[in-house]
Design an enzyme around this catalytic site. Structure first.
Site, PDB file in Angstrom:
ATOM      1  N   VAL A  17       0.846  -1.195   0.000  1.00  0.00           N
ATOM      2  CA  VAL A  17       0.000   0.000   0.000  1.00  0.00           C
ATOM      3  C   VAL A  17       0.879   1.241   0.000  1.00  0.00           C
ATOM      4  O   VAL A  17       1.542   1.552   0.995  1.00  0.00           O
ATOM      5  CB  VAL A  17      -0.948   0.013   1.221  1.00  0.00           C
ATOM      6  CG1 VAL A  17      -1.868   1.229   1.160  1.00  0.00           C
ATOM      7  CG2 VAL A  17      -1.756  -1.278   1.282  1.00  0.00           C
ATOM      8  N   ASN A  47      -0.666   4.464  -5.156  1.00  0.00           N
ATOM      9  CA  ASN A  47      -1.187   3.194  -5.668  1.00  0.00           C
ATOM     10  C   ASN A  47      -0.990   2.066  -4.664  1.00  0.00           C
ATOM     11  O   ASN A  47      -0.084   2.115  -3.829  1.00  0.00           O
ATOM     12  CB  ASN A  47      -0.488   2.809  -6.981  1.00  0.00           C
ATOM     13  CG  ASN A  47      -0.795   3.777  -8.106  1.00  0.00           C
ATOM     14  OD1 ASN A  47      -1.954   4.112  -8.347  1.00  0.00           O
ATOM     15  ND2 ASN A  47       0.230   4.226  -8.810  1.00  0.00           N
ATOM     16  N   VAL A  56      -0.428  -2.089  -4.779  1.00  0.00           N
ATOM     17  CA  VAL A  56      -0.158  -3.251  -5.627  1.00  0.00           C
ATOM     18  C   VAL A  56      -0.471  -4.506  -4.820  1.00  0.00           C
ATOM     19  O   VAL A  56      -0.018  -4.659  -3.683  1.00  0.00           O
ATOM     20  CB  VAL A  56       1.300  -3.273  -6.118  1.00  0.00           C
ATOM     21  CG1 VAL A  56       1.521  -4.466  -7.057  1.00  0.00           C
ATOM     22  CG2 VAL A  56       1.652  -1.974  -6.836  1.00  0.00           C
ATOM     23  N   ALA A  61       8.042   0.721   6.050  1.00  0.00           N
ATOM     24  CA  ALA A  61       7.883  -0.710   5.784  1.00  0.00           C
ATOM     25  C   ALA A  61       8.283  -1.057   4.360  1.00  0.00           C
ATOM     26  O   ALA A  61       8.911  -2.093   4.113  1.00  0.00           O
ATOM     27  CB  ALA A  61       6.432  -1.123   6.038  1.00  0.00           C
ATOM     28  N   ASP A  62       7.945  -0.187   3.411  1.00  0.00           N
ATOM     29  CA  ASP A  62       8.270  -0.465   2.011  1.00  0.00           C
ATOM     30  C   ASP A  62       9.776  -0.519   1.780  1.00  0.00           C
ATOM     31  O   ASP A  62      10.279  -1.336   0.998  1.00  0.00           O
ATOM     32  CB  ASP A  62       7.622   0.576   1.098  1.00  0.00           C
ATOM     33  CG  ASP A  62       7.957   2.015   1.497  1.00  0.00           C
ATOM     34  OD1 ASP A  62       8.311   2.265   2.668  1.00  0.00           O
ATOM     35  OD2 ASP A  62       7.842   2.904   0.626  1.00  0.00           O
ATOM     36  N   ASP A  73      13.598   3.245  -5.319  1.00  0.00           N
ATOM     37  CA  ASP A  73      12.170   2.975  -5.501  1.00  0.00           C
ATOM     38  C   ASP A  73      11.492   4.254  -5.974  1.00  0.00           C
ATOM     39  O   ASP A  73      11.436   5.254  -5.253  1.00  0.00           O
ATOM     40  CB  ASP A  73      11.554   2.491  -4.184  1.00  0.00           C
ATOM     41  CG  ASP A  73      10.120   1.998  -4.352  1.00  0.00           C
ATOM     42  OD1 ASP A  73       9.513   2.231  -5.422  1.00  0.00           O
ATOM     43  OD2 ASP A  73       9.589   1.383  -3.411  1.00  0.00           O
ATOM     44  N   THR A 127       6.694  24.628 -25.107  1.00  0.00           N
ATOM     45  CA  THR A 127       6.505  24.471 -23.664  1.00  0.00           C
ATOM     46  C   THR A 127       6.468  23.002 -23.245  1.00  0.00           C
ATOM     47  O   THR A 127       7.107  22.605 -22.263  1.00  0.00           O
ATOM     48  CB  THR A 127       5.205  25.171 -23.214  1.00  0.00           C
ATOM     49  OG1 THR A 127       5.296  26.564 -23.524  1.00  0.00           O
ATOM     50  CG2 THR A 127       4.991  25.019 -21.719  1.00  0.00           C
TER      51      THR A 127
END
Length: 255
Positions: free
Chosen positions: A7, A11, A13, A108-109, A129, A184
């Protein structure tokens, strides 16, 4: 089978494993308002669409950087899968020696990525990441999590630019034909793309100098492949690094 949740702020997964094999994965928007029943109904639909049975899920593993979602996911695990989920956090075995001043501060990730990268590639390592934030994590040859760096992610940086500069449009993140933009849109694409490539190259080069070794550089996250194509400092893109890490941590803590 094992159901794993990564989480993130933007997003979520979800992956389903049969032992070491990733059977399928799905990417959905992270929605803090979603209830446990909504998650359960969504998962039933996703699993049944792939001819997978809800009853075959025996364990659930969750890594979340969004605290407000934890209770709903825990309830969902109990209600739909009749199991208490393994939530990645303090007290969960990772096999890493965390060298942060306060190990509880490490997301945690980041821990999950480090576990998977060290298991799959050995050390020393730098793990990048590309998520809502771009994180850089350093793991020693002995499997020590040494720390890292956190920078604003590509998407939120681009959104900040567009929201604060009234005349600048939203643009697709893609390689411009030239670094010297002629309008631009191409000028923004050049600045965004090569600005972040330069950031990655600069931080990795400085980290290598500081740790006085030559680590492998592993990239993951939604935009990892896009950035990796533009630089030679990234050795490998591993799309499923986080999901694999969740499975590995489950194996360490099972039973």
């Amino acid at each position: 089978m094992i159901l794993v949740f990564d989480v993130g702020n933007t997003n979520t997964v979800i992956g389903v494993y049969d032992r070491e094999k990733l059977l399928n994965h799905w990417r959905i928007r992270t929605n803090p308002q979603r209830t446990c029943d909504e998650y359960g109904i969504l998962l039933r639909s996703l699993l049944e669409n792939d001819k997978l049975n809800l009853k075959d899920i025996k364990s659930v593993v969750i890594s979340s950087v969004v605290p407000t979602l934890m209770m709903e996911l825990e309830w969902m695990s109990r209600k739909f899968f009749a199991c208490r989920p393994l939530v990645i956090g303090p007290g969960v075995k990772s096999g890493l020696a965390i060298k942060y001043e306060n190990p509880r501060e490490v997301g945690a990730d980041r821990v999950v990525n480090a576990v998977a990268a060290y298991d799959k590639y050995g050390g020393p390592l730098i793990i990048v990441d590309f998520g809502t934030a771009t994180t850089f994590c350093v793991v020693s040859a002995k499997g020590e999590y040494l720390g890292g760096a956190i920078a604003p992610g590509i998407i939120i940086s681009t959104e900040a630019l567009v929201s604060k500069a009234a005349k600048l449009p939203r643009v697709e993140l893609q390689r411009p034909r030239s670094l010297i933009g002629k309008n631009t849109v191409s000028s923004m694409q050049a600045g965004i793309m090569y600005g972040f490539v330069g950031q990655v190259e600069g931080i990795i080069t400085r980290m290598k100098t500081e740790i006085e070794t030559t680590p492998q550089v592993i990239a993951t996250g939604g935009l990892a492949a896009v950035i990796a194509r533009e630089t030679d400092v990234i050795d490998k893109v591993d799309e499923f690094l986080t999901l694999d890490g969740l499975r590995l941590i489950y194996e360490m803590n099972r039973g």
